[in-house]
Design a protein around this motif. Structure first.
Motif, PDB file in Angstrom:
ATOM      1  N   ASN A 301      52.531  59.588   3.632  1.00 34.19           N
ATOM      2  CA  ASN A 301      53.097  60.700   4.384  1.00 34.19           C
ATOM      3  C   ASN A 301      52.112  61.127   5.465  1.00 34.19           C
ATOM      4  O   ASN A 301      50.967  61.475   5.166  1.00 34.19           O
ATOM      5  N   ILE A 302      52.547  61.077   6.709  1.00 35.92           N
ATOM      6  CA  ILE A 302      51.691  61.463   7.829  1.00 35.92           C
ATOM      7  C   ILE A 302      51.977  62.919   8.176  1.00 35.92           C
ATOM      8  O   ILE A 302      53.097  63.249   8.590  1.00 35.92           O
ATOM      9  N   PRO A 303      51.016  63.808   7.998  1.00 43.40           N
ATOM     10  CA  PRO A 303      51.246  65.222   8.329  1.00 43.40           C
ATOM     11  C   PRO A 303      51.554  65.397   9.812  1.00 43.40           C
ATOM     12  O   PRO A 303      51.074  64.634  10.656  1.00 43.40           O
ATOM     13  N   PHE A 304      52.351  66.393  10.104  1.00 42.89           N
ATOM     14  CA  PHE A 304      52.691  66.669  11.501  1.00 42.89           C
ATOM     15  C   PHE A 304      51.467  67.201  12.238  1.00 42.89           C
ATOM     16  O   PHE A 304      50.682  67.982  11.700  1.00 42.89           O
ATOM     17  N   SER A 305      51.324  66.756  13.464  1.00 37.88           N
ATOM     18  CA  SER A 305      50.230  67.243  14.301  1.00 37.88           C
ATOM     19  C   SER A 305      50.696  67.262  15.744  1.00 37.88           C
ATOM     20  O   SER A 305      51.401  66.351  16.197  1.00 37.88           O
ATOM     21  N   SER A 306      50.301  68.286  16.454  1.00 36.59           N
ATOM     22  CA  SER A 306      50.685  68.410  17.864  1.00 36.59           C
ATOM     23  C   SER A 306      49.687  67.734  18.795  1.00 36.59           C
ATOM     24  O   SER A 306      49.866  67.754  20.009  1.00 36.59           O
ATOM     25  N   SER A 307      48.628  67.150  18.250  1.00 33.49           N
ATOM     26  CA  SER A 307      47.607  66.515  19.089  1.00 33.49           C
ATOM     27  C   SER A 307      47.287  65.125  18.558  1.00 33.49           C
ATOM     28  O   SER A 307      47.376  64.861  17.356  1.00 33.49           O
ATOM     29  N   ASN A 308      46.908  64.244  19.475  1.00 33.77           N
ATOM     30  CA  ASN A 308      46.498  62.896  19.086  1.00 33.77           C
ATOM     31  C   ASN A 308      45.123  62.891  18.428  1.00 33.77           C
ATOM     32  O   ASN A 308      44.755  61.924  17.772  1.00 33.77           O
ATOM     33  N   TYR A 309      44.367  63.956  18.637  1.00 36.10           N
ATOM     34  CA  TYR A 309      43.020  64.031  18.065  1.00 36.10           C
ATOM     35  C   TYR A 309      43.078  63.908  16.543  1.00 36.10           C
ATOM     36  O   TYR A 309      42.297  63.176  15.933  1.00 36.10           O
ATOM     37  N   TYR A 310      44.012  64.614  15.936  1.00 32.95           N
ATOM     38  CA  TYR A 310      44.150  64.565  14.482  1.00 32.95           C
ATOM     39  C   TYR A 310      44.803  63.263  14.034  1.00 32.95           C
ATOM     40  O   TYR A 310      44.392  62.662  13.036  1.00 32.95           O
ATOM     41  N   LEU A 311      45.799  62.802  14.777  1.00 33.40           N
ATOM     42  CA  LEU A 311      46.503  61.581  14.387  1.00 33.40           C
ATOM     43  C   LEU A 311      45.598  60.351  14.441  1.00 33.40           C
ATOM     44  O   LEU A 311      45.846  59.371  13.741  1.00 33.40           O
ATOM     45  N   ASN A 312      44.553  60.403  15.260  1.00 37.09           N
ATOM     46  CA  ASN A 312      43.639  59.269  15.383  1.00 37.09           C
ATOM     47  C   ASN A 312      42.383  59.438  14.535  1.00 37.09           C
ATOM     48  O   ASN A 312      41.454  58.632  14.659  1.00 37.09           O
ATOM     49  N   SER A 313      42.341  60.459  13.700  1.00 39.67           N
ATOM     50  CA  SER A 313      41.222  60.593  12.772  1.00 39.67           C
ATOM     51  C   SER A 313      41.277  59.448  11.765  1.00 39.67           C
ATOM     52  O   SER A 313      42.353  58.902  11.491  1.00 39.67           O
ATOM     53  N   PRO A 314      40.143  59.033  11.209  1.00 43.04           N
ATOM     54  CA  PRO A 314      40.098  57.784  10.431  1.00 43.04           C
ATOM     55  C   PRO A 314      41.147  57.652   9.336  1.00 43.04           C
ATOM     56  O   PRO A 314      41.889  56.669   9.305  1.00 43.04           O
ATOM     57  N   ILE A 315      41.234  58.608   8.419  1.00 44.33           N
ATOM     58  CA  ILE A 315      42.149  58.457   7.287  1.00 44.33           C
ATOM     59  C   ILE A 315      43.603  58.486   7.746  1.00 44.33           C
ATOM     60  O   ILE A 315      44.436  57.675   7.286  1.00 44.33           O
ATOM     61  N   ILE A 316      43.936  59.378   8.666  1.00 45.43           N
ATOM     62  CA  ILE A 316      45.306  59.438   9.182  1.00 45.43           C
ATOM     63  C   ILE A 316      45.654  58.138   9.903  1.00 45.43           C
ATOM     64  O   ILE A 316      46.763  57.602   9.765  1.00 45.43           O
ATOM     65  N   ARG A 317      44.700  57.606  10.658  1.00 47.97           N
ATOM     66  CA  ARG A 317      44.945  56.344  11.361  1.00 47.97           C
ATOM     67  C   ARG A 317      45.180  55.201  10.375  1.00 47.97           C
ATOM     68  O   ARG A 317      46.060  54.355  10.573  1.00 47.97           O
ATOM     69  N   LEU A 318      44.407  55.164   9.294  1.00 44.86           N
ATOM     70  CA  LEU A 318      44.593  54.119   8.289  1.00 44.86           C
ATOM     71  C   LEU A 318      45.986  54.191   7.674  1.00 44.86           C
ATOM     72  O   LEU A 318      46.644  53.159   7.467  1.00 44.86           O
ATOM     73  N   MET A 319      46.452  55.397   7.381  1.00 46.52           N
ATOM     74  CA  MET A 319      47.784  55.546   6.790  1.00 46.52           C
ATOM     75  C   MET A 319      48.868  55.150   7.787  1.00 46.52           C
ATOM     76  O   MET A 319      49.873  54.533   7.408  1.00 46.52           O
ATOM     77  N   ARG A 320      48.690  55.493   9.059  1.00 45.28           N
ATOM     78  CA  ARG A 320      49.683  55.117  10.072  1.00 45.28           C
ATOM     79  C   ARG A 320      49.765  53.601  10.213  1.00 45.28           C
ATOM     80  O   ARG A 320      50.854  53.031  10.326  1.00 45.28           O
ATOM     81  N   ILE A 321      48.612  52.935  10.206  1.00 43.81           N
ATOM     82  CA  ILE A 321      48.602  51.475  10.323  1.00 43.81           C
ATOM     83  C   ILE A 321      49.283  50.839   9.118  1.00 43.81           C
ATOM     84  O   ILE A 321      50.072  49.893   9.252  1.00 43.81           O
ATOM     85  N   ALA A 322      48.998  51.362   7.927  1.00 42.08           N
ATOM     86  CA  ALA A 322      49.611  50.810   6.715  1.00 42.08           C
ATOM     87  C   ALA A 322      51.123  51.009   6.715  1.00 42.08           C
ATOM     88  O   ALA A 322      51.873  50.145   6.248  1.00 42.08           O
ATOM     89  N   ASN A 323      51.581  52.135   7.238  1.00 43.40           N
ATOM     90  CA  ASN A 323      53.023  52.400   7.274  1.00 43.40           C
ATOM     91  C   ASN A 323      53.767  51.442   8.195  1.00 43.40           C
ATOM     92  O   ASN A 323      54.958  51.169   7.992  1.00 43.40           O
ATOM     93  N   THR A 324      53.089  50.947   9.217  1.00 39.10           N
ATOM     94  CA  THR A 324      53.752  50.072  10.189  1.00 39.10           C
ATOM     95  C   THR A 324      53.500  48.594   9.923  1.00 39.10           C
ATOM     96  O   THR A 324      54.006  47.751  10.666  1.00 39.10           O
ATOM     97  N   ASP A 325      52.722  48.280   8.892  1.00 39.94           N
ATOM     98  CA  ASP A 325      52.423  46.882   8.578  1.00 39.94           C
ATOM     99  C   ASP A 325      53.200  46.462   7.331  1.00 39.94           C
ATOM    100  O   ASP A 325      52.915  46.927   6.227  1.00 39.94           O
ATOM    101  N   PRO A 326      54.180  45.565   7.469  1.00 41.68           N
ATOM    102  CA  PRO A 326      54.985  45.164   6.302  1.00 41.68           C
ATOM    103  C   PRO A 326      54.182  44.443   5.229  1.00 41.68           C
ATOM    104  O   PRO A 326      54.602  44.407   4.064  1.00 41.68           O
ATOM    105  N   SER A 327      53.031  43.876   5.607  1.00 42.70           N
ATOM    106  CA  SER A 327      52.250  43.115   4.629  1.00 42.70           C
ATOM    107  C   SER A 327      51.461  44.009   3.684  1.00 42.70           C
ATOM    108  O   SER A 327      50.966  43.538   2.654  1.00 42.70           O
ATOM    109  N   PHE A 328      51.339  45.292   4.017  1.00 45.06           N
ATOM    110  CA  PHE A 328      50.556  46.189   3.168  1.00 45.06           C
ATOM    111  C   PHE A 328      51.406  46.673   2.003  1.00 45.06           C
ATOM    112  O   PHE A 328      52.560  47.065   2.171  1.00 45.06           O
TER     113      PHE A 328
END
Length: 330
Positions: A301-328
């Protein structure tokens, strides 16, 4: 030895460690000249297998003396940090800093003031300024950036400066390799030099600073493309203009972006499987638990954020990548 005794190490191991540490003789040799032998009054044997563990046990009690701030320790490198909201918070941090100094002095560990500095991390210009000191000696304040454990940390934690510096360093080393490899006409030695000397510079700690902008990604990829272009010229391999796919396939080299993608997924997988012991990082992972059956099958679950600063933080970025990768998969 009192520190080892206080953490529960008993006999006969305690006596064995006492014999191992005390009455050791050291000397310094430069070329063929050696100094007089001397018996050190403190410290652990240099280069011994047990030395890192013994030193870690020795300084592990540092966290117990702090009342407000938190402490990060890597070998003999310590970072004390605290969230500052008012001038009173500055005083609390200063008090904890003095407690840490007093703790070190009680164990015979003196801080090297010349290597101590203060850095404020924030995204606003109106910061609360305060002069921190150790035994009435003011500490140096870093206004723009600071280098720590191989990373260049800026005030707003933007990775652009770090990326620029590592690319510059990698290009210099790549130029040196190109100059000394004029007689190399085989794929293996050229690839070995690049993968062992240049690429690690570009991949150290990418979990923390994996770039989110196309310009930064292109800057990093340009280093490998320059190597491929030079290798194609040396080996007489034809490549269409600005197309590095043929030579990249011949060298069996993935793009650096693909390697960072794989590293991100591997780190997240190891974190979830406890191969990486980091409760603080694991607590920031948010699993997707839908309240009702839906078509969505993303694991996080990716928390809502109004800025890319939070969305590109390490843990959030890892979860976003995993959500978009079918192999994970979990």
């Amino acid at each position: 030895m009192s520190t080892l005794d206080s953490i529960g190490i008993g006999e006969p191991l305690l006596s064995w460690l006492h014999s191992y540490i005390t009455n050791r003789i050291q000397w310094v040799t430069v070329d063929s000249t050696s100094s007089d032998h001397f018996t050190p009054s403190s410290g652990v044997p240099q280069g011994a297998v047990l030395s890192p563990l013994l030193f870690a046990l020795f300084v592990n009690s540092a966290t117990s003396v702090l009342q407000h701030a938190k402490l990060l320790i890597f070998a003999d490198d310590m970072k004390i940090f605290f969230r500052i909201k008012s001038i009173s918070d500055c005083h609390l941090l200063q008090n904890d800093l003095q407690r840490l100094v007093t703790w070190g002095e009680s164990l015979g560990l003196a801080l090297n003031i010349t290597k101590c500095s203060v850095m404020t991390f924030c995204r606003i210009n109106a910061v609360i300024k305060h002069t921190y000191s150790v035994n009435n000696t003011p500490l140096t304040t870093c206004n723009n950036y600071i280098k720590d454990l191989g990373f260049t940390l800026t005030r707003n934690l933007c990775p652009n400066m770090h990326i620029q510096l590592i690319c510059c360093k990698a290009l210099k080393l790549l130029g040196f390799i190109n100059r000394i490899s004029t007689d190399y006409h085989l794929i293996t030695p050229l690839k070995t030099l690049f993968c062992s000397l240049v690429r690690p510079i570009l991949e150290y700690g990418t979990i923390l600073w994996d770039p989110s902008t196309a310009s930064a990604r292109s800057m990093i990829e340009r280093v490998q493309r320059k190597f491929l272009r030079h290798a194609a010229f040396k080996l007489n391999i034809f490549c269409p203009p600005h197309d590095y796919t043929p030579i990249q396939r011949i060298f069996s080299l993935e793009s650096l972006a693909d390697r960072r993608h794989s590293a991100n997924l591997t780190f997240l997988s190891n974190l979830l499987s406890s191969k990486i012991d980091s409760p603080e990082s694991l607590s920031r992972v948010s699993f997707n638990v839908p309240s009702r059956r839906t078509r969505s099958s993303v694991p996080f679950n990716i928390p809502f954020s109004s800025s890319n600063y939070y969305l590109n933080s390490p843990i959030i970025r890892l979860m976003r990548i995993a959500n978009t990768d079918p192999s994970f998969s979990l």
